[in-house]
Every structure is written in C-alpha cells, then in structure tokens.
Design a protein around this motif. Structure first.
Motif, PDB file in Angstrom:
ATOM      1  N   ALA A 122       0.913  -1.167   0.183  1.00  0.00           N
ATOM      2  CA  ALA A 122       0.108  -0.076  -0.125  1.00  0.00           C
ATOM      3  C   ALA A 122       0.822   1.392  -0.217  1.00  0.00           C
ATOM      4  CB  ALA A 122      -0.798  -0.151   1.414  1.00  0.00           C
ATOM      5  N   PRO A 123       0.426   2.374  -0.639  1.00  0.00           N
ATOM      6  CA  PRO A 123       1.295   3.598  -0.598  1.00  0.00           C
ATOM      7  C   PRO A 123       0.920   4.196   0.812  1.00  0.00           C
ATOM      8  CG  PRO A 123      -1.041   3.831  -1.941  1.00  0.00           C
ATOM      9  CD  PRO A 123      -0.965   2.353  -1.315  1.00  0.00           C
ATOM     10  N   ILE A 124       1.532   5.353   0.847  1.00  0.00           N
ATOM     11  CA  ILE A 124       1.426   6.203   2.146  1.00  0.00           C
ATOM     12  C   ILE A 124      -0.066   6.316   2.565  1.00  0.00           C
ATOM     13  CG2 ILE A 124       1.578   8.494   3.252  1.00  0.00           C
ATOM     14  CD1 ILE A 124       4.365   6.923   2.788  1.00  0.00           C
ATOM     15  N   GLN A 125      -0.384   5.977   3.794  1.00  0.00           N
ATOM     16  CA  GLN A 125      -1.643   5.839   4.264  1.00  0.00           C
ATOM     17  C   GLN A 125      -2.387   7.153   3.991  1.00  0.00           C
ATOM     18  OE1 GLN A 125      -1.820   4.870   8.380  1.00  0.00           O
ATOM     19  NE2 GLN A 125      -0.237   3.469   8.067  1.00  0.00           N
ATOM     20  N   ALA A 126      -3.967   6.993   3.896  1.00  0.00           N
ATOM     21  CA  ALA A 126      -4.577   8.111   3.618  1.00  0.00           C
ATOM     22  C   ALA A 126      -4.473   9.479   4.872  1.00  0.00           C
ATOM     23  CB  ALA A 126      -5.952   7.664   3.875  1.00  0.00           C
ATOM     24  N   PRO A 127      -4.422  10.549   4.180  1.00  0.00           N
ATOM     25  CA  PRO A 127      -4.236  11.896   4.902  1.00  0.00           C
ATOM     26  C   PRO A 127      -4.941  11.919   6.243  1.00  0.00           C
ATOM     27  CG  PRO A 127      -4.629  12.350   2.631  1.00  0.00           C
ATOM     28  CD  PRO A 127      -5.008  10.967   2.557  1.00  0.00           C
ATOM     29  N   LEU A 128      -4.405  12.350   7.282  1.00  0.00           N
ATOM     30  CA  LEU A 128      -4.859  12.256   8.479  1.00  0.00           C
ATOM     31  C   LEU A 128      -5.646  13.741   8.526  1.00  0.00           C
ATOM     32  CD1 LEU A 128      -5.206  10.341  11.067  1.00  0.00           C
ATOM     33  CD2 LEU A 128      -3.137  11.568  11.934  1.00  0.00           C
ATOM     34  N   SER A 129      -6.650  14.123   9.174  1.00  0.00           N
ATOM     35  CA  SER A 129      -7.117  15.319   9.320  1.00  0.00           C
ATOM     36  C   SER A 129      -6.388  16.034  10.356  1.00  0.00           C
ATOM     37  CB  SER A 129      -8.633  15.242   9.480  1.00  0.00           C
ATOM     38  OG  SER A 129      -8.869  14.995  11.174  1.00  0.00           O
ATOM     39  N   ASP A 130      -6.318  17.448  10.069  1.00  0.00           N
ATOM     40  CA  ASP A 130      -5.468  18.372  11.177  1.00  0.00           C
ATOM     41  C   ASP A 130      -5.753  18.170  12.584  1.00  0.00           C
ATOM     42  OD1 ASP A 130      -4.497  19.151   8.893  1.00  0.00           O
ATOM     43  OD2 ASP A 130      -5.410  21.175   9.149  1.00  0.00           O
ATOM     44  N   LEU A 131      -7.387  17.836  12.782  1.00  0.00           N
ATOM     45  CA  LEU A 131      -7.775  17.830  14.068  1.00  0.00           C
ATOM     46  C   LEU A 131      -7.431  16.428  14.782  1.00  0.00           C
ATOM     47  CD1 LEU A 131      -9.361  18.555  16.562  1.00  0.00           C
ATOM     48  CD2 LEU A 131     -11.541  17.899  15.557  1.00  0.00           C
ATOM     49  N   ALA A 132      -7.332  15.357  13.714  1.00  0.00           N
ATOM     50  CA  ALA A 132      -7.131  14.268  14.311  1.00  0.00           C
ATOM     51  C   ALA A 132      -5.644  13.836  14.668  1.00  0.00           C
ATOM     52  CB  ALA A 132      -7.721  13.030  13.161  1.00  0.00           C
ATOM     53  N   ALA A 133      -4.799  14.515  13.850  1.00  0.00           N
ATOM     54  CA  ALA A 133      -3.287  14.568  14.085  1.00  0.00           C
ATOM     55  C   ALA A 133      -3.065  15.196  15.363  1.00  0.00           C
ATOM     56  CB  ALA A 133      -2.425  15.156  13.047  1.00  0.00           C
ATOM     57  N   LEU A 134      -3.364  16.560  15.708  1.00  0.00           N
ATOM     58  CA  LEU A 134      -3.148  17.308  16.811  1.00  0.00           C
ATOM     59  C   LEU A 134      -3.729  16.408  18.056  1.00  0.00           C
ATOM     60  CD1 LEU A 134      -2.439  20.219  17.558  1.00  0.00           C
ATOM     61  CD2 LEU A 134      -4.948  20.866  17.759  1.00  0.00           C
ATOM     62  N   ARG A 135      -5.096  15.879  18.042  1.00  0.00           N
ATOM     63  CA  ARG A 135      -5.620  15.136  18.963  1.00  0.00           C
ATOM     64  C   ARG A 135      -4.796  13.887  19.530  1.00  0.00           C
ATOM     65  NH1 ARG A 135     -10.678  14.135  17.005  1.00  0.00           N
ATOM     66  NH2 ARG A 135      -9.888  12.252  16.176  1.00  0.00           N
ATOM     67  N   ALA A 136      -4.274  13.274  18.372  1.00  0.00           N
ATOM     68  CA  ALA A 136      -3.369  12.022  18.563  1.00  0.00           C
ATOM     69  C   ALA A 136      -2.083  12.419  19.486  1.00  0.00           C
ATOM     70  CB  ALA A 136      -3.110  11.303  17.438  1.00  0.00           C
TER      71      ALA A 136
END
Length: 206
Positions: free
Chosen positions: A102-116
């Motif tokens: 698989a290629p690079i995973q689907a983009p992560l939303s800004d909020l999801a990245a910040l929350r993680a």
C-alpha cells in the motif's frame, strides 16, 4: 543566577526529549506513514500536552496526586489503555493483506493529528511528577513568578523545536520510500513499542 537555573532546566528537558518514547514514536510514525503536515500537527499536540503538564506542575498538581492517589491512578489507567489501543491499531494495520504494497496511508485530518499527539502525551501522568521534581529541585521552592514563567517558556520552546525537527526529518522522501519498502515490519515494531509503553505505564507503581 537565573540564567544558570534556566540552562539547567533546558539541559534536563533536552535529555528527556531525545529519549525515545511514545511521543517521539507517534510523531515519527506519522511522518513516515502520513504527511509532514500531519506529523507537525501531531508534534504540536504533544507540545500542548507538555505545556499542560508543566503548567499543572507549577500549580502544584503533584501535591494533588499525593493527596488523592486515585486521581493519579485514573489518569494512569486511561493513558495506558490509550497507548495499548494505539499499539493494537498499528498491528491490525500491518496485518492487512495489502499492508506491504500500500502507498502512504490516507491523509490524517488536522484535528485528528493534533488530538493524537495531545492524547499520547497527556496520557502519561509521570510527566507531572517529572516537571514537579524539576521545578522543585532546580528552581527551588521560593522561585519568583518571572523565573517560573521563563522556565515554562524554555520547556515549551525546546519541545516545539525538537518535534518540528523529528517531523521534518522523518517525513523526507527517502525516509518515506524506505518506510514503504518495510511498512509491515515498521508498523509491527511501532505497535509493539506502543503496547510496551502502555503496559509499563499500567504496571508502574508511581
């Protein structure tokens, strides 16, 4: 001198920052598997967590944990469970039939990245104990408000610089190509480390 105290705070925090842990692992894995933007936002989330723990330490949350150990316990269990959940998700991702190709995973939303990033850092109550010991041991009990604020800004500034460096360095094209060639193994190692961090947090007595 205040400068010497701030340099001591900076040196201690810099050593802790560069030691691999859940925060560095999350930002690195996000940079490899997602995008530089997502990694930078995950790093910003980590910094927000660090800022919260440092501020709470200055306000005396360590004393609160001592007076009410169950609060510390609740935070520790919730944090350990979150890290275990992240580890399981990484293993599940690596187990998919297409994980290697698989290629690079689907983009992560800004909020999801910040929350993680924020949840990964704030899930570890040991950070409050660390900052509490630094502030009491290095600043001293009678440090003024100005010195405390300066120490807080040093900690936040170093954290911003370090996680920006990790995000930028791990999201380069050569690093991402190398990740794609060994994605399944990398995700399994990352998942195992997250499971280990979560298990250690749950098993700790502090």
């Amino acid at each position: 001198m205040d400068l010497n105290i701030l340099l001591a705070v900076a040196a201690i925090h810099a050593v802790v920052l560069v030691i691999p842990g859940p925060d560095v692992l999350l930002v690195s894995q996000t940079a490899l598997a997602r995008t530089r933007r997502a990694a930078l936002l995950a790093g910003l989330g980590v910094v927000l967590g660090i800022a919260c723990w440092a501020a709470l330490a200055l306000l005396g949350i360590g004393l609160l944990f001592q007076a009410f150990p169950w609060i510390h316990g609740v935070v520790k269990v919730a944090g350990g469970a979150y890290l275990l959940w992240m580890g399981v998700n990484l293993w599940r991702s690596s187990a998919r039939p297409d994980a290697q190709a698989a290629p690079i995973q689907a983009p992560l939303s800004d909020l999801a990245a910040l929350r993680a990033g924020f949840l990964t850092n704030i899930s570890n109550p040991k950070a409050a104990v660390f900052f509490g010991s630094v502030f009491s041991g290095v600043l001293g009990a009678h440090a003024g408000t100005g010195l405390k604020l300066a120490a807080f800004l040093v900690i936040v500034g170093l954290s911003v610089g370090w996680f920006a460096l990790v995000a930028a360095g791990m999201s380069t094209a050569p690093m991402q190509r190398a990740y794609l060639r060994a994605r399944r193994a990398v995700d399994r190692v990352a998942g195992t480390l997250m499971l280990g961090f979560g298990g250690l947090l749950l098993a700790s007595r502090e």
